[in-house]
Design a protein around this motif. Structure first.
Motif, mmCIF file in Angstrom:
data_model
loop_
_atom_site.group_PDB
_atom_site.id
_atom_site.type_symbol
_atom_site.label_atom_id
_atom_site.label_comp_id
_atom_site.label_asym_id
_atom_site.label_seq_id
_atom_site.Cartn_x
_atom_site.Cartn_y
_atom_site.Cartn_z
ATOM 1 N N LYS A 41 37.210 36.522 65.540
ATOM 2 C CA LYS A 41 35.806 36.241 65.859
ATOM 3 C C LYS A 41 35.513 34.752 65.741
ATOM 4 C CE LYS A 41 33.878 35.398 61.625
ATOM 5 N NZ LYS A 41 33.029 34.226 61.270
ATOM 6 N N THR A 42 36.163 34.057 64.793
ATOM 7 C CA THR A 42 35.950 32.616 64.644
ATOM 8 C C THR A 42 36.475 31.855 65.857
ATOM 9 O OG1 THR A 42 36.111 32.791 62.226
ATOM 10 C CG2 THR A 42 36.405 30.606 63.191
ATOM 11 N N ARG A 43 37.664 32.202 66.317
ATOM 12 C CA ARG A 43 38.232 31.517 67.483
ATOM 13 C C ARG A 43 37.445 31.824 68.752
ATOM 14 N NH1 ARG A 43 44.842 31.380 66.777
ATOM 15 N NH2 ARG A 43 44.839 30.655 64.615
ATOM 16 N N LEU A 44 36.960 33.039 68.895
ATOM 17 C CA LEU A 44 36.136 33.375 70.056
ATOM 18 C C LEU A 44 34.822 32.603 70.034
ATOM 19 C CD1 LEU A 44 36.669 37.256 70.219
ATOM 20 C CD2 LEU A 44 37.332 35.608 71.976
ATOM 21 N N GLN A 45 34.268 32.388 68.844
ATOM 22 C CA GLN A 45 32.987 31.699 68.714
ATOM 23 C C GLN A 45 33.044 30.231 69.136
ATOM 24 O OE1 GLN A 45 32.238 32.642 64.604
ATOM 25 N NE2 GLN A 45 30.859 34.308 65.084
ATOM 26 N N VAL A 46 34.221 29.602 69.041
ATOM 27 C CA VAL A 46 34.312 28.179 69.384
ATOM 28 C C VAL A 46 34.790 27.965 70.821
ATOM 29 C CG1 VAL A 46 34.724 27.527 66.981
ATOM 30 C CG2 VAL A 46 36.688 27.914 68.493
ATOM 31 N N GLN A 47 35.016 29.051 71.566
ATOM 32 C CA GLN A 47 35.420 28.920 72.963
ATOM 33 C C GLN A 47 34.208 29.079 73.880
ATOM 34 O OE1 GLN A 47 38.598 31.764 73.589
ATOM 35 N NE2 GLN A 47 40.079 30.477 72.546
ATOM 36 N N SER A 48 34.264 28.416 75.040
ATOM 37 C CA SER A 48 33.163 28.458 75.990
ATOM 38 C C SER A 48 33.693 28.633 77.412
ATOM 39 C CB SER A 48 32.340 27.164 75.911
ATOM 40 O OG SER A 48 33.140 26.059 76.322
ATOM 41 N N LYS A 49 32.774 28.870 78.343
ATOM 42 C CA LYS A 49 33.167 28.987 79.753
ATOM 43 C C LYS A 49 33.806 27.693 80.242
ATOM 44 C CE LYS A 49 29.892 32.425 81.512
ATOM 45 N NZ LYS A 49 28.730 32.646 82.417
ATOM 46 N N GLU A 59 46.151 30.459 75.181
ATOM 47 C CA GLU A 59 45.325 30.035 74.045
ATOM 48 C C GLU A 59 43.835 30.271 74.267
ATOM 49 O OE1 GLU A 59 46.685 26.036 73.657
ATOM 50 O OE2 GLU A 59 48.313 26.578 72.312
ATOM 51 N N TYR A 60 43.508 30.899 75.393
ATOM 52 C CA TYR A 60 42.112 31.295 75.630
ATOM 53 C C TYR A 60 42.052 32.817 75.562
ATOM 54 C CZ TYR A 60 37.463 31.765 77.558
ATOM 55 O OH TYR A 60 36.138 32.073 77.706
ATOM 56 N N TYR A 61 41.082 33.329 74.800
ATOM 57 C CA TYR A 61 41.003 34.763 74.548
ATOM 58 C C TYR A 61 39.876 35.409 75.340
ATOM 59 C CZ TYR A 61 43.532 32.788 70.575
ATOM 60 O OH TYR A 61 44.400 32.074 69.795
ATOM 61 N N TYR A 290 26.331 35.239 71.955
ATOM 62 C CA TYR A 290 26.871 36.432 71.300
ATOM 63 C C TYR A 290 28.366 36.596 71.545
ATOM 64 C CZ TYR A 290 22.133 37.752 70.138
ATOM 65 O OH TYR A 290 20.870 37.769 69.604
ATOM 66 N N LYS A 291 29.038 35.506 71.920
ATOM 67 C CA LYS A 291 30.481 35.550 72.161
ATOM 68 C C LYS A 291 31.210 35.868 70.859
ATOM 69 C CE LYS A 291 34.288 32.923 74.252
ATOM 70 N NZ LYS A 291 34.669 33.993 75.181
ATOM 71 N N GLY A 292 32.075 36.863 70.914
ATOM 72 C CA GLY A 292 32.812 37.259 69.718
ATOM 73 C C GLY A 292 32.067 38.245 68.843
ATOM 74 N N MET A 293 30.892 38.714 69.311
ATOM 75 C CA MET A 293 30.091 39.594 68.456
ATOM 76 C C MET A 293 30.774 40.934 68.196
ATOM 77 S SD MET A 293 26.054 40.634 68.599
ATOM 78 C CE MET A 293 26.175 41.901 69.860
ATOM 79 N N GLN A 294 31.566 41.407 69.169
ATOM 80 C CA GLN A 294 32.276 42.674 68.955
ATOM 81 C C GLN A 294 33.180 42.588 67.732
ATOM 82 O OE1 GLN A 294 34.998 43.737 72.074
ATOM 83 N NE2 GLN A 294 35.509 45.714 71.185
ATOM 84 N N ALA A 295 33.984 41.501 67.672
ATOM 85 C CA ALA A 295 34.869 41.315 66.524
ATOM 86 C C ALA A 295 34.061 41.067 65.259
ATOM 87 C CB ALA A 295 35.823 40.148 66.773
ATOM 88 N N GLN A 296 32.961 40.305 65.393
ATOM 89 C CA GLN A 296 32.110 39.985 64.242
ATOM 90 C C GLN A 296 31.496 41.246 63.650
ATOM 91 O OE1 GLN A 296 31.321 37.053 62.670
ATOM 92 N NE2 GLN A 296 29.877 38.036 61.279
#
Length: 336
Positions: A41-49, A59-61, A290-296
């Motif tokens: 969830k942390t790595r997903l939170q710092v990634q963007s479009k 390296e992109y999830y 809300y990116k990564g919210m599923q894992a969060q």
């Protein structure tokens, strides 16, 4: 007769220190189980479009499952546990401080009368704020370790030294403001949990002659409480992580960097939580917030439910240990 027997075996209430110990043990167990979800969830939170087209494909999830597969492929199983020692120290210290202040202040207030839902929320927020002020440096170190490329990742002490070298001692308190605002998260969680538990206990008391809540009911009440809190506060959770994260250096070689240097791209720099939310909304819209919210949510719900579940049991054993310890000390004094 049965009621008298139950009353005789009823254990005394646990002290604030004992509650802190029980809460910390529960938190340690929970984090150890769900830690891979914490990294994801942390790595997903710092990634963007924007970063998607600039980053190497592996390296992109795209999702939680995609992240698990790629991390294991690139870093092995240990990659899912990067920063675990710092994470355990952080969660133990934060929960110890939180449960200590929460139970200490709650016991004082209850002596004056029953607590309302608003009082529960305010108490949880205040206890959470005290805990955050003293323990956020470990959170910053953990976030850095989780999001740093494996080739540049350092141990706990090395990461802390690097943060101080880059940003000064105040760098260890990055994200403090959103962290303080996020104190409403445990406040909502524990406030809702206490209310739900009270309502269910009353219902069971009327139907089953005062039986205690089962571990299963406690688990699901904890899960429901944490889900509500996570959905409400998620944009600020994401903002805090981005503030604590260190983007890859622009001058690093392409082979060792997350980004493709053939593209003209630079990561956003943020001045605060509101700045993060505004910029993410501008580039990624509401889904970006809300990116990564599923894992969060999965991580937070499982963690909170396990914490509360384990705490209910560790509380009983902690009380017994405290009683035993007290008797041992009393026996020594008599001998002297």
């Amino acid at each position: 007769m049965a009621a008298a027997s139950k009353e005789a075996t009823k254990l005394p209430p646990l002290s604030p220190f004992g509650n802190a110990v029980a809460g910390s043990l529960g938190a340690l167990f929970a984090l150890t189980i769900v830690y891979p979800l914490d990294i994801i969830k942390t790595r997903l939170q710092v990634q963007s479009k924007q970063s998607k087209t600039m980053m190497k494909e592996n390296e992109y999830y795209e999702s939680t499952f995609d992240a698990i597969i790629k991390i294991i492929k690139m870093e092995g199983i240990t990659g899912l546990y990067a920063g675990l020692p710092a994470g355990l120290i952080g969660v133990a210290s934060t929960n110890f401080a939180y449960f200590y202040w929460y139970s200490f202040l709650r016991s004082k207030i209850i002596k004056q009368g029953s607590m309302s839902t608003i009082s529960e929320l305010l108490l949880g927020a205040f206890a959470g704020a005290l805990a955050q002020i003293f323990t956020i440096p470990v959170s910053v170190v953990t976030t850095r370790q989780q999001t740093t490329h494996v080739k540049y990742r350092k141990d706990l002490i090395g990461t802390a030294e690097e943060i101080i070298s880059d940003d000064g001692i105040t760098g260890l308190w990055k994200g403090l403001k959103p962290s303080l605002i996020l104190c409403v998260n445990p406040a909502i969680t524990y406030g809702a949990f206490e209310r739900f538990k009270h309502l269910v206990s009353e219902r069971l008391s009327n139907n089953n002659n005062g039986e205690e809540l089962s571990p299963g009911i406690i688990f699901w009440l904890g899960a429901l409480s944490k889900t509500i809190a996570t959905i409400v506060t998620y944009p600020y959770i994401m903002a805090k992580v981005r503030l604590q994260w260190k983007p890859p250096k622009d001058d690093e070689d392409d082979e060792d960097n997350y980004i493709n240097k053939k593209k003209s791209f630079k990561y956003e720099r943020y001045s605060g939580a509101i700045d993060v939310i505004q910029k993410v909304y501008k580039t990624d819209g509401i889904p970006g917030l809300y990116k990564g919210m599923q894992a969060q949510i999965t991580k937070a719900v499982l963690s909170q439910a396990l914490l509360l579940y384990v705490k209910e049991y560790t509380t009983k054993y902690t009380i017994m240990l405290f009683i035993l310890f007290g008797k041992l000390l009393a026996g020594k004094k008599k001998v002297q």
